[in-house]
Design an enzyme around this catalytic site. Structure first.
Site, short mmCIF file in Angstrom:
data_model
loop_
_atom_site.label_atom_id
_atom_site.label_comp_id
_atom_site.label_asym_id
_atom_site.label_seq_id
_atom_site.Cartn_x
_atom_site.Cartn_y
_atom_site.Cartn_z
N HIS A 238 0.83 -1.22 0.00
CA HIS A 238 0.00 0.00 0.00
C HIS A 238 0.87 1.27 0.00
O HIS A 238 0.64 2.21 -0.76
CB HIS A 238 -0.87 0.04 1.27
CG HIS A 238 -1.64 -1.20 1.53
ND1 HIS A 238 -2.79 -1.51 0.86
CD2 HIS A 238 -1.43 -2.22 2.42
CE1 HIS A 238 -3.28 -2.66 1.33
NE2 HIS A 238 -2.46 -3.11 2.26
C1 BDR Z 1 -2.50 0.99 5.68
O1 BDR Z 1 -2.54 0.57 7.05
C2 BDR Z 1 -1.33 -0.07 7.39
O2 BDR Z 1 -1.57 -1.37 7.79
C3 BDR Z 1 -0.45 -0.07 6.19
O3 BDR Z 1 0.87 0.27 6.58
C4 BDR Z 1 -1.05 0.97 5.27
O4 BDR Z 1 -0.50 2.24 5.49
C5 BDR Z 1 -3.40 0.08 4.86
O5 BDR Z 1 -4.71 0.16 5.32
#
Ligand code: BDR
Ligand code: CA
Length: 310
Positions: A238
């Site tokens: 992400h």
């Molecule tokens: C986001 O939340 C975290 O778990 C990850 O690092 C990312 O920034 C995804 O929902």
């Protein structure tokens, strides 16, 4: 060259994003602000410091961010995805160096005219920056946020994504105060899947000292995602996608819409934008990413990590 201040909560995908930024020839990291989110603030600081040290970039200012959301609620952490200390199987030593003061961010911003802020964690520390500093806007070129989930299920509740859910009050402050925001939401980042085959391509070509760390993190993260989503071929980066789209503006398709985040109740953390046919945008509305060139992202990730000089 994009000059960035990175707000992060490392965490595995944040950590790979930090390494990607350090290895990218067109990104200059001016500072890293580490906060609670995937892990506690202390662990986030230890992890960021560990990575900067391994990469030979210990001179980059490390700034201590926030410990908890603006609501005062106790944060939820996610060891089942990121490991007990946020770095999968690794336990970095406690950071013994000096953290910069939060107020140093103003000096860093005032020393430049075109800083891009990239926030890949809860928005609490960035909201503090806007609440405390009135004259920062002219120094900020763009703001990229990994957050929100539009028209699809969330990842921490049926409708909410972790970063907006973690501090919806802060997310709203940032969305209201800042202009030139780009939102890279979960429904888009979930397609940024890197597989063991991609990692093998990197390890076959590079002997960079960060590559074994990236492999260990990805092995752990992939197993965690495969437990969560049976059949997934790898794990979504992400936060790396957010940096990729920041440095490759032509590779994403966006629509401008006003966005708000529900702050309480069952829908807490849900991001709302009006996508009905005929709905309009106003000047200053955030640009919400709708899709991106998946293969170009994967190629860039493999190339950036494999070709970084030692
Ligand atoms: C986001 O939340 C975290 O778990 C990850 O690092 C990312 O920034 C995804 O929902
Ligand atoms: Ca993150």
């Amino acid at each position: 060259m994009k000059k960035i201040i990175l707000f992060a909560d490392p965490g595995i995908d944040d950590s790979i994003a930090i390494m990607y930024a350090l290895m990218h020839p067109q990104i200059e990291v001016l500072a890293i602000v580490s906060s609670y989110g995937n892990v506690t603030k202390q662990k986030a600081v230890d992890n960021a410091a560990f990575l900067l040290n391994k990469a030979g970039f210990s001179s980059i200012p490390m700034i201590g961010g926030t410990n908890s959301p603006l609501s005062g609620e106790t944060p939820e952490y996610y060891p089942e995805i990121h490991g007990p200390d946020g770095l999968g199987p690794l336990t970095p030593p406690p950071f013994k160096g000096r953290l910069n003061n939060f107020s140093d961010l103003y000096d860093i911003l005032h020393a430049h005219t075109d800083v891009t802020i990239v926030d890949i964690g809860r928005n609490t520390a960035l909201a503090h920056l806007f609440l405390l500093g009135s004259d920062i806007e002219p120094h900020i070129k763009d703001i990229f946020l990994m957050g929100g989930a539009f028209l699809v299920p969330g990842n921490v509740t049926p409708s909410a994504e972790a970063n907006f859910f973690g501090d919806p009050v802060a997310a709203n402050i940032v969305l209201q105060r800042a202009t030139t925001i780009y939102i890279i939401p979960l429904n888009v980042t979930s397609k940024a899947v890197i597989t063991p085959h991609h990692i093998q391509q990197i390890t076959a070509y590079s002997s960079h000292p960060l590559v074994p760390i990236i492999k260990e993190l990805m092995d752990y993260y992939t197993e965690a995602y495969q437990t969560l989503i049976p059949g997934i071929k790898g794990a979504p980066l992400h936060d790396v996608l957010t940096l990729y789209l920041m440095v490759n503006p032509g590779k994403g398709r966006y629509v401008r819409r006003s966005v708000s985040v529900l702050v309480e109740g069952e829908g807490k953390g849900t991001s709302i934008a009006d996508f009905r046919p005929g709905s309009r945008s106003k000047p200053g509305d955030p640009a919400i990413c709708l899709e991106f060139d998946v293969q170009a992202f994967i190629d860039d990730f493999i190339f950036t990590i494999s070709s970084s000089p030692i």
